[in-house]
Enzyme design. Structure first.
Site, PDB file in Angstrom:
ATOM      1  N   LYS A   1      20.572  88.318 -51.718  1.00 19.35           N
ATOM      2  CA  LYS A   1      20.036  89.252 -50.709  1.00 19.35           C
ATOM      3  C   LYS A   1      21.149  89.662 -49.754  1.00 19.35           C
ATOM      4  CE  LYS A   1      16.158  89.624 -47.429  1.00 19.35           C
ATOM      5  NZ  LYS A   1      15.010  88.915 -46.834  1.00 19.35           N
TER       6      LYS A   1
ATOM      7  N   SER B   1      10.614  91.228 -47.207  1.00 21.79           N
ATOM      8  CA  SER B   1      11.802  92.047 -47.180  1.00 21.79           C
ATOM      9  C   SER B   1      12.766  91.781 -48.345  1.00 21.79           C
ATOM     10  CB  SER B   1      12.556  91.815 -45.866  1.00 21.79           C
ATOM     11  OG  SER B   1      12.995  90.483 -45.777  1.00 21.79           O
TER      12      SER B   1
ATOM     13  N   SER C   1       8.938  86.800 -46.561  1.00 20.12           N
ATOM     14  CA  SER C   1       9.859  87.699 -47.264  1.00 20.12           C
ATOM     15  C   SER C   1      10.379  87.236 -48.609  1.00 20.12           C
ATOM     16  CB  SER C   1      11.051  88.018 -46.378  1.00 20.12           C
ATOM     17  OG  SER C   1      10.727  89.089 -45.544  1.00 20.12           O
TER      18      SER C   1
HETATM   19  N1  GLN Z   1       7.018  91.023 -43.241  1.00 22.98           N
HETATM   20  C1  GLN Z   1       7.359  90.164 -42.156  1.00 22.98           C
HETATM   21  C2  GLN Z   1       8.084  90.954 -41.077  1.00 22.98           C
HETATM   22  O1  GLN Z   1       8.132  92.117 -41.188  1.00 22.98           O
HETATM   23  C3  GLN Z   1       8.200  89.019 -42.639  1.00 22.98           C
HETATM   24  C4  GLN Z   1       9.598  89.404 -42.907  1.00 22.98           C
HETATM   25  C5  GLN Z   1      10.453  88.240 -43.338  1.00 22.98           C
HETATM   26  O2  GLN Z   1       9.963  87.208 -43.764  1.00 22.98           O
HETATM   27  N2  GLN Z   1      11.756  88.412 -43.178  1.00 22.98           N
HETATM   28  O3  GLN Z   1       8.589  90.420 -40.155  1.00 22.98           O
END
Ligand code: GLN
Length: 483
Positions: A77, A152, A176
């Site tokens: 990532k 994400s 994410s």
């Molecule tokens: N979807 C969640 C957010 O927007 C979690 C994102 C994540 O785990 N980095 O914060």
């Protein structure tokens, strides 16, 4: 196709010298050439480096110094620092940022002789659930190209699902890793907070962030976690953990274990097909000899609200460093220092990141701190206690990963609240700091993956893999996306 194989399958072939690490790289890149135009999982590809690392790996194999990841092609990532390789966080702010050091997890992978294929797309600074917040491109779900891969870590999940790598690393602050794994039909793990070093992970919300694996099966996820977990003096929140084999109990029976199903899991917004899949999954556990009981997580309903105070608060502080002075984007047109700060941040950050910074700054400001940040921290403790209490009655808890399968690209971009609510089952896990695994639970009528989440007590990963493996074997899902 070698690219479609698992880590453990390739490892066996490598050890027997039936294949060379270079052949895996070539096959993975052949696959990337064939499907990447449609999937758009990667922000950068590092074929030259991969071939060089494969050559090193081959030397290790010939000397008999083989680790489970030696010669295995992985994707990373793009918020995990890689020395000499761009690490953008899918943000204009870091578009040209080349880290001068490796994250601890990258050092660990290199020490094992793993090979890096490229850096994957994500929501900007990991804020989002669909990769639509990337400043550069939207990743498409390999099961249905009109749909999001989740986020994400959507690039990592899509790359694994589309066989554009063997396995990948992601990061999970509120879901994410697990939500994109669920949407793309792969396995994803959010380890216990403190299990994996965060050194070199670009910080989003430091009390919630964890790096973890995305893989084609449960055993691979355990292998990858074994490589990256363990104590790191460079991360003050790293737990004093010895190196261990997280796959050590894979294959053991799970007869007699107690699985808790929270009654709150069947809440509002849960789509019928996800519900029936969960019910079928519960039956599989019963058939495996587990005892399934009802538990309660009474404060679950507050989790999303608590998260959207705590995560933005920490993000607003962590992202203060992007001021155009030390590194990253700088607006060169500004006439004075204050304008330079303002223009740099106005132009460098996308809309979701700005929304989070504003939310976070607000809840931390004098006069609002007690009402929002302090209150949210107190409720966070209640949520954690809910889990600790539930684990007095059961060994593991299961829930859906998300209330729906992957949604359409564009479907939720105008409605941040709807987007936030899709993380209802994953967010509480980060707030409590416990580990959870997301793995395929079935397919919808439209052939979209539906994920199952298994949650364990702090530092129960070895057992978690054991349970997840038995479930995976019993379900026996063989379907793959048709690309
Ligand atoms: N979807 C969640 C957010 O927007 C979690 C994102 C994540 O785990 N980095 O914060």
């Amino acid at each position: 196709m070698l690219a479609a194989k698992t880590i453990h399958e390739l490892h066996d072939l490598l050890v027997k010298k039936e294949i060379r690490p270079q052949e895996i790289v070539e096959d993975v890149f052949k696959r990337i050439e064939a499907v990447e135009d449609k999937v758009k999982a990667y922000l950068s590809l590092t074929k030259e480096l991969a071939l060089k690392q494969a050559e090193e790996a081959e030397k290790k194999i010939l000397k008999g110094e083989v680790s489970p990841l030696t010669g295995i092609s992985l994707a990373i990532k793009d918020n995990i620092c890689t020395e000499g390789i761009k690490t953008t966080c899918a943000s204009k702010m870091l578009e040209n940022f080349v880290p001068p050091y490796d994250a601890t997890v990258i050092k660990a992978l290199k020490a094992e002789g793993a090979v890096m294929v490229g850096k994957t797309n994500m929501d900007e600074f990991a804020m989002g659930s669909s990769t639509e917040n990337s400043a550069f491109q939207i990743t498409h779900n390999p099961w249905d190209l009109d749909r999001v891969p989740g986020g994400s870590s959507g690039g990592s999940a899509a790359a694994v699902a589309a066989d554009e790598c063997i396995a990948a690393l992601g990061s999970d602050t509120g879901g994410s890793i697990r939500q994109p794994a669920g949407f793309c039909g792969v396995v994803g793990v959010k380890p216990t907070y403190g299990c994996v070093s965060r050194f070199g992970l670009v910080a989003f919300a430091s009390s919630l962030d964890q790096i973890g694996p995305l893989a084609k099966d449960v055993r691979d996820a355990a292998i990858l976690l074994s490589a990256i977990a363990g104590h790191d003096p460079y991360d003050s929140t790293s737990a004093p953990l010895e190196k261990k084999d997280y796959a050590q109990k894979i294959g053991e029976e799970i007869k007699g274990i107690k699985i808790g199903v929270p009654k709150e899991a069947f809440g509002e917004g849960l789509e019928e097909e996800v519900k029936t899949t969960l019910e079928r999954n519960i039956q599989i556990f019963s058939d495996l000899g587990a005892e399934v009981i009802e538990v309660s997580l009474p404060h679950l309903e507050y989790a999303v609200a608590v998260y959207y105070i705590i995560a933005p608060a920490e993000a607003s502080s962590n992202l203060a460093r992007y001021d155009g002075v030390k590194y990253g984007f700088r607006d060169k047109e500004a006439g004075n220092l204050i304008d330079m700060y303002c223009q740099t941040r106005s132009k460098g950050f996308g809309p979701e990141v700005k929304r989070r910074i504003m939310l976070g700054t607000y809840v931390l400001s004098a006069g609002y701190y007690d009402a929002y940040y302090k209150k949210a921290s107190q409720v966070r403790t209640l949520i954690k206690e809910d889990f600790l209490n539930a684990f007095k009655q059961c060994d593991f808890i299961i829930t859906p990963v998300s209330p729906t399968p992957a949604f359409k690209i564009g479907e939720k971009t105008d409605d941040p609240l709807q987007m936030y609510l899709s993380d209802i089952y994953t967010i509480p896990i980060n707030l409590a700091g416990v580990p959870a695994i997301s793995l395929p639970g079935g397919l919808s009528k439209d052939r979209l993956p539906i994920g199952l989440q298994i949650i364990g007590p702090h530092f129960s990963e070895v057992e978690l893999f054991k349970v997840a493996y038995q479930f995976e074997q019993a379900l026996g899902m063989k379907e793959k996306p048709e690309l």
